[in-house]
Motif scaffolding. Sequence first.
Motif, PDB file in Angstrom:
ATOM      1  N   GLU A 124      12.378  19.560 -13.738  1.00  0.00           N
ATOM      2  CA  GLU A 124      11.462  18.449 -13.962  1.00  0.00           C
ATOM      3  C   GLU A 124      11.629  17.490 -12.785  1.00  0.00           C
ATOM      4  N   VAL A 125      10.586  17.311 -12.012  1.00  0.00           N
ATOM      5  CA  VAL A 125      10.697  16.594 -10.746  1.00  0.00           C
ATOM      6  C   VAL A 125       9.959  15.267 -10.815  1.00  0.00           C
ATOM      7  N   GLY A 126      10.649  14.198 -10.444  1.00  0.00           N
ATOM      8  CA  GLY A 126      10.048  12.877 -10.385  1.00  0.00           C
ATOM      9  C   GLY A 126      10.027  12.365  -8.952  1.00  0.00           C
ATOM     10  N   LEU A 127       8.995  11.613  -8.604  1.00  0.00           N
ATOM     11  CA  LEU A 127       8.831  11.083  -7.249  1.00  0.00           C
ATOM     12  C   LEU A 127       8.747   9.562  -7.336  1.00  0.00           C
ATOM     13  N   TYR A 128       9.639   8.875  -6.639  1.00  0.00           N
ATOM     14  CA  TYR A 128       9.740   7.427  -6.716  1.00  0.00           C
ATOM     15  C   TYR A 128       9.835   6.825  -5.323  1.00  0.00           C
ATOM     16  N   GLN A 129       9.191   5.688  -5.128  1.00  0.00           N
ATOM     17  CA  GLN A 129       9.315   4.963  -3.878  1.00  0.00           C
ATOM     18  C   GLN A 129      10.294   3.806  -4.033  1.00  0.00           C
ATOM     19  N   VAL A 130      10.897   3.436  -2.909  1.00  0.00           N
ATOM     20  CA  VAL A 130      11.784   2.282  -2.882  1.00  0.00           C
ATOM     21  C   VAL A 130      10.957   1.036  -2.593  1.00  0.00           C
ATOM     22  N   ALA A 131      11.295  -0.053  -3.223  1.00  0.00           N
ATOM     23  CA  ALA A 131      10.535  -1.288  -3.077  1.00  0.00           C
ATOM     24  C   ALA A 131      10.506  -1.760  -1.625  1.00  0.00           C
ATOM     25  N   GLU A 132       9.351  -2.238  -1.218  1.00  0.00           N
ATOM     26  CA  GLU A 132       9.185  -2.784   0.131  1.00  0.00           C
ATOM     27  C   GLU A 132       9.781  -4.186   0.192  1.00  0.00           C
ATOM     28  N   THR A 133      10.439  -4.499   1.284  1.00  0.00           N
ATOM     29  CA  THR A 133      11.010  -5.831   1.463  1.00  0.00           C
ATOM     30  C   THR A 133      10.252  -6.651   2.505  1.00  0.00           C
ATOM     31  N   LEU A 134       9.374  -6.012   3.264  1.00  0.00           N
ATOM     32  CA  LEU A 134       8.575  -6.734   4.247  1.00  0.00           C
ATOM     33  C   LEU A 134       7.367  -7.372   3.586  1.00  0.00           C
ATOM     34  N   SER A 135       6.939  -8.492   4.112  1.00  0.00           N
ATOM     35  CA  SER A 135       5.798  -9.193   3.540  1.00  0.00           C
ATOM     36  C   SER A 135       4.506  -8.454   3.861  1.00  0.00           C
ATOM     37  N   PRO A 136       3.455  -8.668   3.060  1.00  0.00           N
ATOM     38  CA  PRO A 136       2.155  -8.061   3.361  1.00  0.00           C
ATOM     39  C   PRO A 136       1.649  -8.433   4.750  1.00  0.00           C
ATOM     40  N   GLU A 137       1.961  -9.632   5.197  1.00  0.00           N
ATOM     41  CA  GLU A 137       1.514 -10.075   6.513  1.00  0.00           C
ATOM     42  C   GLU A 137       2.164  -9.262   7.625  1.00  0.00           C
ATOM     43  N   ILE A 138       3.449  -9.003   7.483  1.00  0.00           N
ATOM     44  CA  ILE A 138       4.147  -8.208   8.500  1.00  0.00           C
ATOM     45  C   ILE A 138       3.659  -6.765   8.477  1.00  0.00           C
ATOM     46  N   LEU A 139       3.477  -6.215   7.289  1.00  0.00           N
ATOM     47  CA  LEU A 139       2.978  -4.840   7.181  1.00  0.00           C
ATOM     48  C   LEU A 139       1.598  -4.714   7.814  1.00  0.00           C
ATOM     49  N   GLU A 140       0.779  -5.735   7.658  1.00  0.00           N
ATOM     50  CA  GLU A 140      -0.550  -5.727   8.257  1.00  0.00           C
ATOM     51  C   GLU A 140      -0.446  -5.723   9.783  1.00  0.00           C
ATOM     52  N   LYS A 141       0.443  -6.524  10.315  1.00  0.00           N
ATOM     53  CA  LYS A 141       0.636  -6.569  11.765  1.00  0.00           C
ATOM     54  C   LYS A 141       1.183  -5.245  12.296  1.00  0.00           C
ATOM     55  N   MET A 142       1.971  -4.559  11.484  1.00  0.00           N
ATOM     56  CA  MET A 142       2.516  -3.257  11.867  1.00  0.00           C
ATOM     57  C   MET A 142       1.501  -2.131  11.711  1.00  0.00           C
ATOM     58  N   ARG A 143       0.363  -2.430  11.113  1.00  0.00           N
ATOM     59  CA  ARG A 143      -0.680  -1.445  10.798  1.00  0.00           C
ATOM     60  C   ARG A 143      -0.165  -0.402   9.801  1.00  0.00           C
ATOM     61  N   ALA A 144       0.661  -0.865   8.874  1.00  0.00           N
ATOM     62  CA  ALA A 144       1.239   0.032   7.874  1.00  0.00           C
ATOM     63  C   ALA A 144       0.550  -0.058   6.519  1.00  0.00           C
ATOM     64  N   THR A 145      -0.325  -1.027   6.338  1.00  0.00           N
ATOM     65  CA  THR A 145      -0.917  -1.274   5.017  1.00  0.00           C
ATOM     66  C   THR A 145      -1.681  -0.066   4.488  1.00  0.00           C
ATOM     67  N   ASP A 146      -2.546   0.500   5.296  1.00  0.00           N
ATOM     68  CA  ASP A 146      -3.342   1.650   4.843  1.00  0.00           C
ATOM     69  C   ASP A 146      -2.462   2.855   4.553  1.00  0.00           C
ATOM     70  N   SER A 147      -1.424   3.057   5.364  1.00  0.00           N
ATOM     71  CA  SER A 147      -0.517   4.183   5.144  1.00  0.00           C
ATOM     72  C   SER A 147       0.169   4.063   3.790  1.00  0.00           C
ATOM     73  N   LYS A 148       0.604   2.866   3.430  1.00  0.00           N
ATOM     74  CA  LYS A 148       1.336   2.669   2.189  1.00  0.00           C
ATOM     75  C   LYS A 148       0.444   2.785   0.959  1.00  0.00           C
ATOM     76  N   LYS A 149      -0.860   2.600   1.137  1.00  0.00           N
ATOM     77  CA  LYS A 149      -1.780   2.763   0.017  1.00  0.00           C
ATOM     78  C   LYS A 149      -1.797   4.199  -0.497  1.00  0.00           C
ATOM     79  N   ARG A 150      -1.411   5.151   0.343  1.00  0.00           N
ATOM     80  CA  ARG A 150      -1.426   6.562  -0.050  1.00  0.00           C
ATOM     81  C   ARG A 150      -0.462   6.847  -1.191  1.00  0.00           C
ATOM     82  N   PHE A 151       0.598   6.054  -1.284  1.00  0.00           N
ATOM     83  CA  PHE A 151       1.581   6.329  -2.343  1.00  0.00           C
ATOM     84  C   PHE A 151       1.854   5.106  -3.207  1.00  0.00           C
ATOM     85  N   GLU A 152       0.931   4.142  -3.218  1.00  0.00           N
ATOM     86  CA  GLU A 152       1.131   2.942  -4.026  1.00  0.00           C
ATOM     87  C   GLU A 152       1.094   3.237  -5.526  1.00  0.00           C
ATOM     88  N   HIS A 153       0.572   4.420  -5.886  1.00  0.00           N
ATOM     89  CA  HIS A 153       0.517   4.799  -7.298  1.00  0.00           C
ATOM     90  C   HIS A 153       1.868   5.241  -7.841  1.00  0.00           C
TER      91      HIS A 153
END
Length: 205
Positions: free
Chosen positions: A32-61
């Motif tokens: 039985e396999v579970g998939l979990y992400q670790v909580a992000e510690t960077l702010s949404p503003e920093i993630l946006e500047k890094m261009r990471a926001t769209d990438s992280k949406k792929r596994f936000e569920h």
Amino acid sequence: MKINIVFYSTFGHVYEMAEAVAEGAREVEGAEVGLYQVAETLSPEILEKMRATDSKKRFEHLPVATPETLVEADAIIFGTAARFGMMAAQMRAFLDSTGKIWSQGALIGKVGSVFTSTATQHGGQEAAILSFHATLLHHGMIIVGLPNSETRHSTLDEISGGSPYGASTVAGNGPDTRRPTENELEIARFQGKHVAEITKKLVGE
């Protein structure tokens, strides 16, 4: 037999590897396999500047891991982006929250395994996994790597991550760079299956 995959990913490379690890683990009967992400510690503003926001949406569920995510599993396969030869700060922060279950010995005898990614071919993949192992040993976990029966991590035909310590990928810098190759994904699938097979023997299922 419960196998949880706990990962931190910035641009989705480790997430893609985690999905491949999960595919491999599911090949083993009873897993039985579970998939979990670790909580992000960077702010949404920093993630946006890094261009990471769209990438992280792929596994936000996916659910966010807690210490209980580790306790409930028979095996935990950790995936993390590497930073200067060590795990990402987000993964470190998560593991630093496990002091209570450490004091209880809650992870003693559980299987632990690690996979990673780096921006460059020689960016510290093996160092990141080996340094991660220290935390697993403090928790009393049984470390499983990749045996030499997985020959794809020895290929000379292409640039590829993967070593006896665990699967890995060369990610490049940013969201629009190299993605995990099929060879790297196959190594990740092997790791998931191998960990599941070892765990099945240990738990007697």
